[in-house]
Design an enzyme around this catalytic site. Structure first.
Site, PDB file in Angstrom:
ATOM      1  N   LEU A  31      27.122  -1.565   1.306  1.00  0.00           N
ATOM      2  CA  LEU A  31      26.591  -2.418  -0.147  1.00  0.00           C
ATOM      3  C   LEU A  31      25.368  -1.474  -0.554  1.00  0.00           C
ATOM      4  CD1 LEU A  31      26.345  -6.057   1.643  1.00  0.00           C
ATOM      5  CD2 LEU A  31      27.526  -5.374  -0.261  1.00  0.00           C
ATOM      6  N   ARG A  33      22.130   1.831   0.862  1.00  0.00           N
ATOM      7  CA  ARG A  33      21.350   2.353   1.780  1.00  0.00           C
ATOM      8  C   ARG A  33      19.944   2.771   1.385  1.00  0.00           C
ATOM      9  NH1 ARG A  33      23.606   6.906   4.974  1.00  0.00           N
ATOM     10  NH2 ARG A  33      25.822   5.929   4.598  1.00  0.00           N
ATOM     11  N   PHE A  36      16.461   4.802   6.234  1.00  0.00           N
ATOM     12  CA  PHE A  36      16.563   4.744   7.737  1.00  0.00           C
ATOM     13  C   PHE A  36      17.839   3.785   7.900  1.00  0.00           C
ATOM     14  CE2 PHE A  36      12.300   6.372   7.329  1.00  0.00           C
ATOM     15  CZ  PHE A  36      12.508   7.716   7.934  1.00  0.00           C
ATOM     16  N   ALA A  37      18.231   3.070   6.855  1.00  0.00           N
ATOM     17  CA  ALA A  37      19.088   2.011   6.962  1.00  0.00           C
ATOM     18  C   ALA A  37      20.424   2.190   6.259  1.00  0.00           C
ATOM     19  CB  ALA A  37      18.398   0.872   6.632  1.00  0.00           C
ATOM     20  N   LYS A  54      22.334  -4.997   7.813  1.00  0.00           N
ATOM     21  CA  LYS A  54      21.567  -3.927   8.127  1.00  0.00           C
ATOM     22  C   LYS A  54      21.289  -3.060   9.306  1.00  0.00           C
ATOM     23  CE  LYS A  54      16.919  -2.426   6.175  1.00  0.00           C
ATOM     24  NZ  LYS A  54      15.702  -2.900   5.559  1.00  0.00           N
ATOM     25  N   ASP A 150       6.717  -3.015  -1.417  1.00  0.00           N
ATOM     26  CA  ASP A 150       7.531  -2.136  -1.782  1.00  0.00           C
ATOM     27  C   ASP A 150       8.755  -2.847  -2.651  1.00  0.00           C
ATOM     28  OD1 ASP A 150       9.173   0.287  -1.951  1.00  0.00           O
ATOM     29  OD2 ASP A 150      10.293  -0.033  -0.306  1.00  0.00           O
TER      30      ASP A 150
HETATM   31  P1  ADP Z   1      15.811   0.377   3.001  1.00  0.00           P
HETATM   32  O1  ADP Z   1      14.743  -0.058   3.920  1.00  0.00           O
HETATM   33  O2  ADP Z   1      16.460   1.562   3.974  1.00  0.00           O
HETATM   34  O3  ADP Z   1      15.474   0.833   1.621  1.00  0.00           O
HETATM   35  P2  ADP Z   1      17.077  -1.947   2.365  1.00  0.00           P
HETATM   36  O4  ADP Z   1      16.754  -3.348   2.926  1.00  0.00           O
HETATM   37  O5  ADP Z   1      16.204  -1.865   0.825  1.00  0.00           O
HETATM   38  O6  ADP Z   1      16.999  -0.747   3.139  1.00  0.00           O
HETATM   39  O7  ADP Z   1      18.611  -2.100   1.785  1.00  0.00           O
HETATM   40  C1  ADP Z   1      19.168  -0.815   1.202  1.00  0.00           C
HETATM   41  C2  ADP Z   1      20.162  -1.179   0.014  1.00  0.00           C
HETATM   42  O8  ADP Z   1      21.178  -2.036   0.764  1.00  0.00           O
HETATM   43  C3  ADP Z   1      19.203  -2.141  -0.913  1.00  0.00           C
HETATM   44  O9  ADP Z   1      18.751  -1.561  -1.926  1.00  0.00           O
HETATM   45  C4  ADP Z   1      20.414  -3.063  -1.432  1.00  0.00           C
HETATM   46  O10 ADP Z   1      21.178  -2.270  -2.189  1.00  0.00           O
HETATM   47  C5  ADP Z   1      21.562  -3.187  -0.153  1.00  0.00           C
HETATM   48  N1  ADP Z   1      21.245  -4.416   0.379  1.00  0.00           N
HETATM   49  C6  ADP Z   1      20.140  -4.681   1.377  1.00  0.00           C
HETATM   50  N2  ADP Z   1      20.228  -5.963   1.929  1.00  0.00           N
HETATM   51  C7  ADP Z   1      21.407  -6.595   1.196  1.00  0.00           C
HETATM   52  C8  ADP Z   1      21.851  -7.812   1.395  1.00  0.00           C
HETATM   53  N3  ADP Z   1      21.351  -8.889   1.893  1.00  0.00           N
HETATM   54  N4  ADP Z   1      23.031  -8.084   0.536  1.00  0.00           N
HETATM   55  C9  ADP Z   1      23.605  -7.056  -0.318  1.00  0.00           C
HETATM   56  N5  ADP Z   1      22.929  -5.968  -0.350  1.00  0.00           N
HETATM   57  C10 ADP Z   1      21.947  -5.560   0.300  1.00  0.00           C
HETATM   58 MG    MG Z   2      15.008  -0.408   0.232  1.00  0.00          MG
END
Ligand code: ADP
Ligand code: MG
Length: 321
Positions: A31, A33, A36-37, A54, A150
Site C-alpha cells: 500500500l 512505504r 523504515f516501514a 505496517k 509530520d
Molecule cells: P512511514 O513512517 O515509513 O512514512 P507511514 O505510516 O507513513 O510510514 O506509511 C507509509 C505509506 O503507507 C503511507 O504514506 C501510505 O501511503 C501507506 N499507508 C500507511 N498506513 C496505511 C493504512 N492504514 N491504509 C492504507 N495505506 C497506508
Molecule cells: Mg509517512
C-alpha cells in the site's frame, strides 16, 4: 510514562508474538512505504476483514528503535476515540520487526489528488469537508498534548478516493508529547511542511502542527507547494521568510475566506497562529446549522436524481496549475 524527549512508551495493547501469518494473509501489492516501514494489505482469516499491516524494523542504522515504535503505538492508542485517526487493531513482534495491524484506508494518500489534473483535483467544497476532518483528528491529538509533527499529504489518507471518502491521519513516527521540554534537533520532518521554529531549533508546540495544516490546505486548494524551492536551502529560506504567494494567479476561483484561513496559520510566530479550535470556528469552516441542513438536502437529492449536466457556478472551483 514519558522520557525526556517527549516519547511515550507505555502502551495498553498486548503485543502478540505468535506468527502474524497464522492470523492474516497478505494480499495484493504494498500500500505504501516510507524510510523504515513497508505497509501491505492483509486479510484477517477468521473474519475476511481487510487491514493494513505496517512492518517496522526494530534496528535502523545500527540503533535500537523499539522505543520509537512503542511511542507510535502509544500515540495511536491515545487518539483511538477519533474516527479521523487511523485505528490500531493489533500489534505483533518478531525478532527483527514490529507489525502494526491498522485499519485500511483504501483511498490512498490525498497527495495523489493534490497533484492531479483539474477533473480529479479537489474542489473548494471538498477541501472544506476534508480540512474539517483533519482538524477534528488533530484536535483529538492536541487535547491529549500530542503533536503529530509530520502532517503532509503522504500521511493523510482517504477511506475511498472515488467517491471521495473521509480522512484518516496516519504515521505517528515523529509524534511527541508536548507537556515537557522537547528536544527537536533529531526530529526534522519533510522540509516543505516544517514550521520555521523547527528550522531554528526552537521549542515545538501544538502550533507547529498548525503551520503544517496551513501548508496542507494551500496544497489541497491550489495544487502548489507554497515554500518548495529548487533546492532544500531555497525551501528553508522561503519558510523562514514566510515567502508565500497569495496572488490571484494561484488562488483564481478560490474564496477570500480560504485565503484568510491559510494566512491565519502561515505566521512565523507560533503564538500568533490560530489554534485547532479557532480553525474549526473560522468562518470558512464553521458549520452553520442552517446551511448544514441545506447541504444534506442537496446530498440526498443528488443521490435520487440524475446529475445535472450544468453544475451551478458557485460549486465549481477551477484550480490553477
Ligand atoms: P512511514 O513512517 O515509513 O512514512 P507511514 O505510516 O507513513 O510510514 O506509511 C507509509 C505509506 O503507507 C503511507 O504514506 C501510505 O501511503 C501507506 N499507508 C500507511 N498506513 C496505511 C493504512 N492504514 N491504509 C492504507 N495505506 C497506508
Ligand atoms: Mg509517512
Amino acid at each position: 510514562m514519558m522520557n525526556r524527549n517527549g516519547m511515550v512508551t507505555k502502551i495498553r495493547t498486548r503485543i502478540r508474538t505468535d506468527p502474524f501469518k497464522n492470523t492474516y494473509d497478505l494480499v495484493g501489492r504494498e500500500l505504501g512505504r516510507g524510510k523504515f516501514a513497508v505497509v501491505k494489505k492483509c486479510v484477517e482469516k477468521t473474519t475476511g476483514k481487510e487491514h493494513a499491516a505496517k512492518f517496522l524494523r526494530k534496528r535502523r542504522k545500527g540503533q535500537d528503535c523499539r522505543s520509537d515504535i512503542l511511542n507510535e503505538i502509544a500515540v495511536l492508542e491515545s487518539a483511538e476515540t477519533s474516527p479521523y485517526v487511523v485505528a490500531l487493531h493489533e500489534v505483533y513482534e518478531t525478532t527483527t520487526e514490529i507489525i502494526l495491524v491498522l485499519e485500511c484506508a483504501a483511498g490512498g494518500e490525498i497527495f495523489n489528488q493534490c497533484v492531479a489534473d483539474n477533473d480529479e483535483a479537489f474542489t473548494e467544497k471538498d477541501v472544506i469537508r476534508l480540512a474539517r476532518q483533519i482538524l477534528m483528528g488533530v484536535a483529538c491529538l492536541h487535547q491529549n498534548n500530542v503533536v503529530h509533527l509530520d502532517l503532509k499529504p503522504q500521511n493523510i489518507l482517504l477511506t475511498s478516493a472515488q467517491p471521495l471518502g473521509d480522512i484518516r491521519i496516519v504515521d505517528f513516527g515523529l509524534s511527541r508529547r508536548v507537556d515537557r521540554v522537547t528536544e527537536v534537533r533529531e526530529i526534522l520532518g519533510t522540509p516543505e511542511y516544517v514550521a520555521p521554529e523547527i528550522l531554528d531549533y526552537e521549542p515545538i508546540s501544538t502550533a507547529t502542527d498548525m503551520w503544517s495544516i496551513g501548508v496542507l490546505t494551500y496544497v489541497m486548494l491550489t495544487g502548489e507547494s507554497p515554500f518548495l524551492g529548487e533546492e532544500k536551502q531555497e525551501t528553508f529560506l522561503n519558510i523562514s521568510q514566510v515567502n508565500v504567494d497569495y496572488s490571484q494567479d494561484v488562488f483564481q476561483g478560490i474564496s477570500d475566506l480560504a485565503v484568510d484561513f491559510i494566512q491565519s496559520l502561515l505566521l512565523k510566530n507560533p503564538r500568533k497562529r490560530a489554534t485547532v479550535e479557532q480553525c474549526l470556528n473560522h468562518p470558512w469552516l464553521r458549520v452553520d446549522p442552517h446551511h448544514h441542513a441545506v447541504d444534506e438536502q442537496e446530498a440526498s437529492q443528488s443521490e435520487s436524481e440524475p446529475e445535472s449536466p450544468i453544475p451551478s457556478p458557485e460549486l465549481v472551483v477551477i484550480p490553477s496549475y
